[in-house]
Design a protein around this motif. Structure first.
Motif, PDB file in Angstrom:
ATOM      1  N   LEU B 242     107.059  78.261   6.532  1.00  0.00           N
ATOM      2  CA  LEU B 242     105.847  78.635   7.267  1.00  0.00           C
ATOM      3  C   LEU B 242     104.642  78.295   6.407  1.00  0.00           C
ATOM      4  N   PHE B 243     103.729  77.520   6.962  1.00  0.00           N
ATOM      5  CA  PHE B 243     102.473  77.256   6.270  1.00  0.00           C
ATOM      6  C   PHE B 243     101.359  77.994   6.996  1.00  0.00           C
ATOM      7  N   SER B 244     100.643  78.808   6.248  1.00  0.00           N
ATOM      8  CA  SER B 244      99.497  79.529   6.809  1.00  0.00           C
ATOM      9  C   SER B 244      98.282  78.655   6.553  1.00  0.00           C
ATOM     10  N   VAL B 245      97.646  78.193   7.599  1.00  0.00           N
ATOM     11  CA  VAL B 245      96.479  77.337   7.398  1.00  0.00           C
ATOM     12  C   VAL B 245      95.212  78.113   7.749  1.00  0.00           C
ATOM     13  N   CYS B 246      94.242  78.074   6.815  1.00  0.00           N
ATOM     14  CA  CYS B 246      93.000  78.802   7.062  1.00  0.00           C
ATOM     15  C   CYS B 246      91.826  78.009   6.531  1.00  0.00           C
ATOM     16  N   GLY B 247      90.640  78.509   6.761  1.00  0.00           N
ATOM     17  CA  GLY B 247      89.436  77.815   6.320  1.00  0.00           C
ATOM     18  C   GLY B 247      88.900  76.936   7.432  1.00  0.00           C
ATOM     19  N   GLN B 248      88.355  75.775   7.032  1.00  0.00           N
ATOM     20  CA  GLN B 248      87.597  74.980   7.990  1.00  0.00           C
ATOM     21  C   GLN B 248      88.446  73.964   8.749  1.00  0.00           C
ATOM     22  N   VAL B 249      89.337  74.466   9.591  1.00  0.00           N
ATOM     23  CA  VAL B 249      90.068  73.593  10.534  1.00  0.00           C
ATOM     24  C   VAL B 249      89.871  74.158  11.938  1.00  0.00           C
ATOM     25  N   ASP B 265      99.487  65.353   8.403  1.00  0.00           N
ATOM     26  CA  ASP B 265      99.838  65.595   9.807  1.00  0.00           C
ATOM     27  C   ASP B 265      99.643  67.058  10.177  1.00  0.00           C
ATOM     28  N   LEU B 266      99.958  67.927   9.229  1.00  0.00           N
ATOM     29  CA  LEU B 266      99.754  69.356   9.487  1.00  0.00           C
ATOM     30  C   LEU B 266      98.281  69.615   9.822  1.00  0.00           C
ATOM     31  N   LEU B 267      97.402  69.039   9.001  1.00  0.00           N
ATOM     32  CA  LEU B 267      95.982  69.325   9.190  1.00  0.00           C
ATOM     33  C   LEU B 267      95.384  68.599  10.391  1.00  0.00           C
ATOM     34  N   TYR B 268      95.678  67.311  10.514  1.00  0.00           N
ATOM     35  CA  TYR B 268      94.996  66.537  11.556  1.00  0.00           C
ATOM     36  C   TYR B 268      95.660  66.656  12.925  1.00  0.00           C
ATOM     37  N   GLU B 269      96.973  66.848  12.952  1.00  0.00           N
ATOM     38  CA  GLU B 269      97.635  66.934  14.265  1.00  0.00           C
ATOM     39  C   GLU B 269      97.861  68.385  14.680  1.00  0.00           C
ATOM     40  N   PRO B 276      84.198  69.391  14.812  1.00  0.00           N
ATOM     41  CA  PRO B 276      83.556  68.143  15.224  1.00  0.00           C
ATOM     42  C   PRO B 276      82.468  67.702  14.238  1.00  0.00           C
ATOM     43  N   GLY B 277      82.489  66.439  13.885  1.00  0.00           N
ATOM     44  CA  GLY B 277      81.462  65.894  12.998  1.00  0.00           C
ATOM     45  C   GLY B 277      81.713  66.143  11.529  1.00  0.00           C
ATOM     46  N   ARG B 278      82.782  66.857  11.218  1.00  0.00           N
ATOM     47  CA  ARG B 278      83.065  67.187   9.820  1.00  0.00           C
ATOM     48  C   ARG B 278      84.223  66.357   9.280  1.00  0.00           C
ATOM     49  N   THR B 279      84.222  66.158   7.958  1.00  0.00           N
ATOM     50  CA  THR B 279      85.347  65.473   7.341  1.00  0.00           C
ATOM     51  C   THR B 279      85.956  66.374   6.277  1.00  0.00           C
ATOM     52  N   LEU B 280      87.193  66.077   5.931  1.00  0.00           N
ATOM     53  CA  LEU B 280      87.897  66.872   4.929  1.00  0.00           C
ATOM     54  C   LEU B 280      87.328  66.598   3.538  1.00  0.00           C
ATOM     55  N   LYS B 281      87.085  67.663   2.794  1.00  0.00           N
ATOM     56  CA  LYS B 281      86.638  67.473   1.418  1.00  0.00           C
ATOM     57  C   LYS B 281      87.737  67.844   0.420  1.00  0.00           C
ATOM     58  N   ALA B 282      88.325  69.006   0.615  1.00  0.00           N
ATOM     59  CA  ALA B 282      89.283  69.492  -0.369  1.00  0.00           C
ATOM     60  C   ALA B 282      90.265  70.442   0.290  1.00  0.00           C
ATOM     61  N   VAL B 322      91.521  75.111   3.628  1.00  0.00           N
ATOM     62  CA  VAL B 322      90.887  73.824   3.909  1.00  0.00           C
ATOM     63  C   VAL B 322      89.360  73.924   3.798  1.00  0.00           C
ATOM     64  N   PHE B 323      88.786  72.952   3.107  1.00  0.00           N
ATOM     65  CA  PHE B 323      87.325  72.891   2.965  1.00  0.00           C
ATOM     66  C   PHE B 323      86.821  71.582   3.546  1.00  0.00           C
ATOM     67  N   ASP B 324      85.796  71.628   4.396  1.00  0.00           N
ATOM     68  CA  ASP B 324      85.232  70.375   4.895  1.00  0.00           C
ATOM     69  C   ASP B 324      84.001  69.988   4.083  1.00  0.00           C
ATOM     70  N   ASP B 325      83.341  68.892   4.484  1.00  0.00           N
ATOM     71  CA  ASP B 325      82.251  68.350   3.659  1.00  0.00           C
ATOM     72  C   ASP B 325      81.036  69.272   3.587  1.00  0.00           C
ATOM     73  N   SER B 326      81.002  70.332   4.373  1.00  0.00           N
ATOM     74  CA  SER B 326      79.877  71.265   4.275  1.00  0.00           C
ATOM     75  C   SER B 326      80.119  72.355   3.230  1.00  0.00           C
ATOM     76  N   ALA B 327      81.333  72.404   2.680  1.00  0.00           N
ATOM     77  CA  ALA B 327      81.687  73.515   1.783  1.00  0.00           C
ATOM     78  C   ALA B 327      81.004  73.387   0.425  1.00  0.00           C
ATOM     79  N   ASP B 328      80.520  74.504  -0.087  1.00  0.00           N
ATOM     80  CA  ASP B 328      79.983  74.565  -1.436  1.00  0.00           C
ATOM     81  C   ASP B 328      81.129  74.987  -2.347  1.00  0.00           C
TER      82      ASP B 328
END
Ligand SMILES: Cc1cc2nc3c(=O)[nH]c(=O)nc-3n(C[C@H](O)[C@H](O)[C@H](O)COP(=O)(O)O)c2cc1C
Ligand code: SF4
Ligand code: FES
Lengths: 173, 426
Positions: B242-249, B265-269, B276-282, B322-328
């Motif tokens: 089981l993967f618990s996914v949290c943050g900016q998805v 695949d876990l993150l994008y699918e 919308p409009g965001r990209t993965l940073k970290a 998950v952190f997207d490009d807006s994350a500090d």
């Protein structure tokens, strides 16, 4: 016993009313059977006190210590280690908001602000003037995918957003 | 996973098959779904044969360390001279992780069944399920399930008890958890001795994570070979996780996939990608205690123990942040450091001082008062916090700091050089 029974030992003047009598004592006895030592029942015993009194006073700790064959100082050492035991009275509605990173990145700090405003508690850890609300920030509540989780007493509420806070608080008024 | 959204076709739902189905919570509902068949089977097996089957399946601990479960069980004394104990770790407090909560909420009997089987394998008569104090709902559900199963006399002479924690991340560490059950402060113990020799109440003890134990019943009913075949990349990592996914998805939640599944695949699918409009940073793939991955590493990472190590991180508990490009990231790393400073049990100087100073220095940087030398100071501190303490909480604080500075140095430098507006007051 209800939370309003508190002032009796807050002043230190009145005679101490033990927590462990009748049904509560029977509950403790059932708990003692689960552990090979009396000391093993300490955390559950402290939970029972908090459920009865709303918080755990020094005199409650002395009572627990005597029942479990421990010293009051030892019991205090344990109480202070665990963040969920209250060493002071708190509002009727005790609110814990997660602000650890995964929730933080989803806007938990705004949820905290909205809660302080809607409850009138004003400041973290302070109780609202009507004695009803205390709001604190806590570390990860183990529900990070449902940001922001908020505990109001024993109610675990998922996915709280700032704009939903006022309505949520109204439900408990 | 079935709750709160429909399972994705790429998921392999073994543990999560009944998530979202309240009938599966009841004893009757569980039996109707084939529940407690594995326990019946286990009762016909010698303890050593159960351990052997689990060894053969390749199951590894899901609590964070990935230690082979059958091997751990085999460390318990074979010849029984004293009482044996099983501790179930349901303290789940690692930031990013919320899978054990779902197992207890939806399939409490899966955990109880796995617990009973493990107790037979290690010849324990008493088992404690240590549930973190904040998990009020899972506790109530487990209590109900235990009452129903006990009323049906499912466990024979075995005694299974719930023990409620009271707010302390460190009690998830195995020896701290044992101290906490004994009615002590949750300080980790120096090892050795290991729990199999001296565990809870000084007696031989095995400790396992909730997800680990919930995986045991299907291993017995379907056979170890079936489990072993659930492996997409490295044969040393088997089964589903089981993967618990949290943050900016878009769709955070629990997802169950076969070991070796691509993180990309876990993150994008499965999770629907970024907002919308965001990209993965970290991404932190194994709970907050493991090194951060940058975008390239995230997109190349395979989700098994070896795949994570190959990218310089660890699979840990499977909590994916998950952190997207807006994350500090400077702020978020400070927030993680503050978590560890708050949760340190303060026994070891390196940890007590190190976590506090790391937090202070990061706060200073975020307040616009950082010095160029601060980054070296942080790395220096981190080195002193790694591999030198009673438990690895100290190392866990260092991991995101070191990897963060290494991979996202310019973000720190922007605050220090005044290119970025301070976000904290000193
Ligand atoms: C600081 C710290 C916190 C931990 N927290 C947890 C936890 O919340 N849940 C858990 O299952 N394991 C946790 N662990 C790992 C446990 O010590 C232990 O390895 C695990 O419960 C063993 O079970 P497993 O072999 O089934 O994974 C933690 C370890 C450390 C060092
Ligand atoms: S490393 Fe930190 S948490 Fe672990 S025992 Fe030492 S002081 Fe306590
Ligand atoms: S970080 Fe908020 S619940 Fe885990």
């Amino acid at each position: 016993m209800s939370v309003s029974a508190r002032p009796a030992h807050e002043t230190g003047m009145e005679e101490y009313q033990p927590v462990f009598t009748g049904k509560v004592l029977a509950e403790l006895q059932a708990i003692l059977a689960r552990y090979p030592t009396k000391q093993g029942a300490l955390l559950p015993a402290l939970w029972l006190v908090q459920q009865q009194r709303g918080w755990i006073s020094d005199r409650d700790m002395t009572e627990v210590a005597a029942l479990l064959g421990l010293t009051p100082a030892y019991v205090k050492g344990v109480v202070t280690f665990y963040t969920m035991y209250h060493q002071h009275p708190v509002g009727t509605h005790f609110v814990q908001v997660c602000t650890t990173s995964p929730c933080n990145i989803c806007g938990a700090e705004d949820v905290v602000k909205a809660l302080l405003e809607a409850t009138g508690a004003k400041e973290l850890g302070a109780t609202s003037p009507d004695g009803k609300w205390t709001v604190i920030e806590v570390e990860c509540l183990g529900a990070c995918g449902f940001a922001t989780p908020v505990l109001i007493n024993d109610d675990f509420i998922e996915s709280v957003r700032p704009e939903k806070v006022a309505e949520l608080v109204r439900k408990y008024q | 996973m079935g709750y709160p959204h429909k399972p994705h076709p790429k998921e392999t739902a073994v543990l999560s098959r009944y998530f979202g189905d309240p009938d599966a919570r009841t004893y009757k509902g569980w039996v109707k779904r084939g529940g407690y068949e594995a326990w019946k089977q286990a009762q016909t097996m010698a303890p050593a044969a159960i351990t052997e089957a689990v060894k053969e399946s390749g199951l590894r601990g899901r609590g964070g360390a990935g230690f082979p479960t059958g091997l751990k069980w085999s460390f318990m004394p074979k010849e029984k001279k004293k009482p044996h104990y099983l501790c179930v770790n349901a303290d789940e407090s690692e930031p990013g992780t919320f899978k054990d909560r779902e197992i207890m909420r939806w399939t409490p009997h899966a955990l109880l069944e796995g617990t009973a089987i493990a107790m037979r394998a290690i010849q324990a008569e008493v088992g404690y399920i240590y549930i973190r104090g904040e998990f009020t709902e899972p506790y109530a559900i487990m209590e109900q399930a235990l009452a129903e199963a006990s009323a049906a006399a499912v466990f024979g002479d075995l005694k299974i008890h719930l023990h409620r924690g009271a707010g302390a991340y460190i009690c998830g560490e195995e020896t701290a958890l044992m101290n906490s059950i004994e009615g002590k402060r949750g300080n980790p113990r120096i090892k050795p001795p290991f729990p199999a020799a001296v565990g809870v109440f000084g007696l031989p003890t095995t400790i396992n994570n909730v997800e680990t134990l919930a995986a045991v019943p299907p291993i017995l009913t379907n056979g170890p070979a079936w489990y072993k075949k659930l492996s997409l990349s490295n044969p040393k990592s088997t089964g589903t996780k089981l993967f618990s996914v949290c943050g900016q998805v878009q769709k955070p939640g629990n997802y169950e996939v076969t070991m070796g599944f691509p993180l990309k695949d876990l993150l994008y699918e499965l999770c629907g990608g970024m907002q919308p409009g965001r990209t993965l940073k970290a991404c932190i793939p194994g709970g907050s205690s493991v090194p951060i991955l940058n975008r390239d590493e995230t997109e190349s990472c395979l989700l098994d123990y070896e795949g994570a190590v190959e990218q310089g991180t660890m699979l840990g508990s499977g909590g994916v942040i998950v952190f997207d490009d807006s994350a500090d990231l400077v702020y978020q790393i400070m927030r993680l450091a503050r978590f560890y400073a708050h949760e340190s049990c303060a026994q070891c100087t390196q940890c007590r001082e190190g976590t506090a100073w790391t937090t202070k220095i990061l706060e200073r940087i975020l307040a616009g008062q950082g010095k160029t030398s601060d980054l070296d100071l942080l790395l220096d501190l981190a080195e002193n916090m790694t591999g030198k303490t009673i438990c690895v909480l100290s190392d866990s604080c260092a991991a995101p700091v070191v990897s963060g500075i290494k991979k996202f140095r310019s973000e720190f430098e922007d605050y220090i050089a005044g290119r970025r507006r301070p976000v904290m007051v000193a």
